[in-house]
Write an enzyme that holds these catalytic residues in place. Structure first.
Site, PDB file in Angstrom:
ATOM      1  N   GLU A  78      28.023  76.397  71.803  1.00 35.73           N
ATOM      2  CA  GLU A  78      29.383  76.918  72.220  1.00 35.73           C
ATOM      3  C   GLU A  78      30.394  77.656  71.079  1.00 35.73           C
ATOM      4  O   GLU A  78      30.125  77.024  70.170  1.00 35.73           O
ATOM      5  CB  GLU A  78      30.270  76.130  73.100  1.00 35.73           C
ATOM      6  CG  GLU A  78      29.598  75.581  74.368  1.00 35.73           C
ATOM      7  CD  GLU A  78      29.283  76.643  75.396  1.00 35.73           C
ATOM      8  OE1 GLU A  78      29.674  77.638  75.509  1.00 35.73           O
ATOM      9  OE2 GLU A  78      28.112  76.208  76.286  1.00 35.73           O
ATOM     10  N   ALA A 115      20.521  72.698  69.345  1.00 41.28           N
ATOM     11  CA  ALA A 115      19.747  71.524  69.876  1.00 41.28           C
ATOM     12  C   ALA A 115      18.297  71.260  69.535  1.00 41.28           C
ATOM     13  O   ALA A 115      18.059  70.409  69.261  1.00 41.28           O
ATOM     14  CB  ALA A 115      19.703  71.068  71.360  1.00 41.28           C
ATOM     15  N   LEU A 142      19.142  71.799  78.881  1.00 39.25           N
ATOM     16  CA  LEU A 142      19.251  73.093  78.136  1.00 39.25           C
ATOM     17  C   LEU A 142      18.553  74.407  78.886  1.00 39.25           C
ATOM     18  O   LEU A 142      17.476  74.371  79.505  1.00 39.25           O
ATOM     19  CB  LEU A 142      18.273  72.998  76.933  1.00 39.25           C
ATOM     20  CG  LEU A 142      18.770  73.399  75.464  1.00 39.25           C
ATOM     21  CD1 LEU A 142      20.093  72.670  75.018  1.00 39.25           C
ATOM     22  CD2 LEU A 142      17.617  73.050  74.391  1.00 39.25           C
ATOM     23  N   TYR A 228      13.475  73.745  88.353  1.00 42.74           N
ATOM     24  CA  TYR A 228      13.613  74.546  89.686  1.00 42.74           C
ATOM     25  C   TYR A 228      12.479  75.131  90.304  1.00 42.74           C
ATOM     26  O   TYR A 228      11.553  75.487  89.547  1.00 42.74           O
ATOM     27  CB  TYR A 228      14.537  75.714  89.099  1.00 42.74           C
ATOM     28  CG  TYR A 228      14.895  76.455  90.478  1.00 42.74           C
ATOM     29  CD1 TYR A 228      15.634  75.852  91.633  1.00 42.74           C
ATOM     30  CD2 TYR A 228      14.444  77.821  90.901  1.00 42.74           C
ATOM     31  CE1 TYR A 228      16.163  76.538  92.843  1.00 42.74           C
ATOM     32  CE2 TYR A 228      15.110  78.295  92.037  1.00 42.74           C
ATOM     33  CZ  TYR A 228      15.870  77.680  93.060  1.00 42.74           C
ATOM     34  OH  TYR A 228      15.875  78.653  93.901  1.00 42.74           O
ATOM     35  N   TYR A 238      10.349  83.877  89.360  1.00 46.41           N
ATOM     36  CA  TYR A 238      10.574  82.680  88.935  1.00 46.41           C
ATOM     37  C   TYR A 238       9.565  81.675  88.907  1.00 46.41           C
ATOM     38  O   TYR A 238       8.965  81.717  87.756  1.00 46.41           O
ATOM     39  CB  TYR A 238      11.763  82.095  89.898  1.00 46.41           C
ATOM     40  CG  TYR A 238      12.351  81.017  89.056  1.00 46.41           C
ATOM     41  CD1 TYR A 238      13.490  80.916  88.291  1.00 46.41           C
ATOM     42  CD2 TYR A 238      11.868  79.602  88.872  1.00 46.41           C
ATOM     43  CE1 TYR A 238      14.044  79.917  87.583  1.00 46.41           C
ATOM     44  CE2 TYR A 238      12.213  78.351  88.314  1.00 46.41           C
ATOM     45  CZ  TYR A 238      13.285  78.838  87.446  1.00 46.41           C
ATOM     46  OH  TYR A 238      13.800  77.632  86.784  1.00 46.41           O
ATOM     47  N   VAL A 278      25.257  78.788  90.952  1.00 43.74           N
ATOM     48  CA  VAL A 278      25.479  79.765  90.038  1.00 43.74           C
ATOM     49  C   VAL A 278      25.918  79.167  88.660  1.00 43.74           C
ATOM     50  O   VAL A 278      26.880  78.213  88.573  1.00 43.74           O
ATOM     51  CB  VAL A 278      26.944  80.428  90.871  1.00 43.74           C
ATOM     52  CG1 VAL A 278      27.310  81.933  89.676  1.00 43.74           C
ATOM     53  CG2 VAL A 278      26.466  81.165  91.983  1.00 43.74           C
TER      54      VAL A 278
END
Ligand code: NAD
Length: 397
Positions: A78, A115, A142, A228, A238, A278
């Protein structure tokens, strides 16, 4: 003191600033939900969350720390705030999580860095040795756009592209709230390989091997990575696309990791298939914003809509707090079960076929989608006075 009035700078799915008080209030709301887990399990004493600052990883950190009373080390990437510049949303989220943890004498620590690098893995080992002890749970959450090879100069960039043939289909242009048709060229072999390198299971395994070699996995240590699947309308972009290929790799890695963990600490690895929510990562995926807008409207009507924190609370309550989680026939945890109900998916598919810019706000919850998106960055949060100057420089400890 660095007082500023912070107004949103958002274009499409990119936001370049964040509101510290809005982010803090989001975190406090999530903590309230996480507290519903209290008393449900004492299984997890020390938890590591990789990707801990936003989305599913933040929800995991908050659930473990404030719901299960675990000590949590988080790893994220970040932008820190400075005296004259706002930090990223994830930075402000963690500033509030740290503040609350301190207030309640809980142990929450963060390593802010890449990471994928050896240096950050080593920092985590040192932090765990110094202040935590062996881990009972490692969560890999991640979502990264790129990975620099820890052993060389190669940089892999992940892409969101179909495989085999171009994709032409509906998507929302978030800049002008229009349903448009988009065409995305098929990925090259190099792009597929790069996406698997970034979002597949290689780095998840590298973390677990590093921790095992350092003697930092407690007996019975578990690890979970998030994945997902989603509906057929988003398959080309996807599940059957580059990111889906990476997710297949991630899911296959669970098996090899279970073999390793069983041997080293009687542990196990699973993938949890989560619902579409979201987040900064999901907003970037074509077609997914439109799909979510339709799905959210119907799921809210049915009372089955969840955000990341509700999903993770359910993940602990219905799976990870048990002796063994409930798995599908492919060995995966499914908390996307409410999203994937066949009758719901049939309704979504019918709306998908006919939705246009004119009907967008009527047949979907696009307004809710946009609000969720703005709230990721601390904007449009009820109860925040956006006209008031606020301290933009927040610290993690
Ligand atoms: P997100 O963008 O909200 O979070 C990503 C996290 O990764 C952040 O904490 C960020 O700081 C961290 N990160 C990124 N690059 C990093 C780096 N190089 N080093 C250290 N930290 C880094 O994303 P999210 O949507 O919560 O996604 C998390 C996981 O959940 C992903 O695997 C994603 O595929 C999966 N998932 C997401 C959804 C969804 O709808 N959002 C659904 C199912 C599964």
């Amino acid at each position: 003191m660095a007082l500023q009035v912070v107004s949103p700078r958002i274009r499409g799915f990119i936001a370049t600033n964040a509101h510290p008080d809005g982010c803090a209030l989001n975190v406090r709301r999530q903590v309230e939900v996480a507290r519903s887990l209290r008393g449900t399990s004492e299984r997890y004493r020390n938890v590591l969350v990789i990707g801990s600052s936003t989305g599913y990883g933040l929800a995991t950190l908050l659930s473990a720390a404030f719901g299960l009373d675990a000590n949590v080390l988080g790893v994220c990437f970040e932008r820190e705030s400075t005296e004259d510049r706002t930090g990223s949303a994830g930075w402000y989220n963690l500033a509030e999580a740290h503040r609350l943890a301190r207030e309640e004498s809980r142990l929450v620590r963060t390593i802010n860095g890449d990471a994928f690098s050896h240096a950050v893995k080593q920092q985590a080992v040192e932090a765990l040795r110094a202040g935590f002890g062996p881990l009972d749970l490692v969560v890999y959450s991640l979502a990264a756009p790129r990975r620099q090879d820890a052993d060389g100069d190669t940089v892999w960039n992940s892409v969101l592209k179909p495989i085999g043939a171009p994709y032409t289909g509906k998507t929302i242009d978030l800049r002008n709230d229009a349903v448009v048709e988009t065409t995305i060229e098929a990925a090259t072999d190099e792009e597929i390989e790069a996406t698997v390198r970034v979002m597949g299971g290689e780095d998840w395994a590298a973390w677990l091997h590093t921790l095992a070699d350092a003697g930092l996995l407690a007996p019975g240590c578990r690890t979970v990575a998030y994945s997902y699947i989603g509906p057929e309308v988003t398959y080309p972009i996807y599940r059957s696309g580059t990111i889906g290929r990476a997710k297949e790799h991630l899911e296959a890695s669970a098996e090899a990791l279970t073999t390793m963990l069983k041997d080293r600490c009687e542990g196990a690895a699973w993938v949890s298939i989560n619902k579409a929510v979201v987040t900064q990562a999901s907003a970037a995926i074509p077609a997914v914003a439109l799909y979510m807008s339709i799905a959210f409207k119907l799921m809210k009507e049915r009372g089955t809509h969840e955000g990341a924190i509700e999903q993770i609370v359910r993940l602990f309550r219905e799976h990870l707090n048990l002796e063994a989680p409930l798995l599908d026939e492919e060995g995966r945890i499914r908390i996307d079960d409410w999203e994937m109900q066949p009758d719901l998916q049939a309704e979504i598919a019918a709306i998908w076929d006919t939705i246009t810019t004119d009907t967008l706000t009527e047949v979907s919850d696009y307004a809710g989608y946009k609000r969720d998106f703005e709230q990721l960055f601390g904007f449009s949060v009820p109860g925040i006075d956006y006209a008031a100057p606020t301290e933009v420089h927040r610290l993690l400890d």
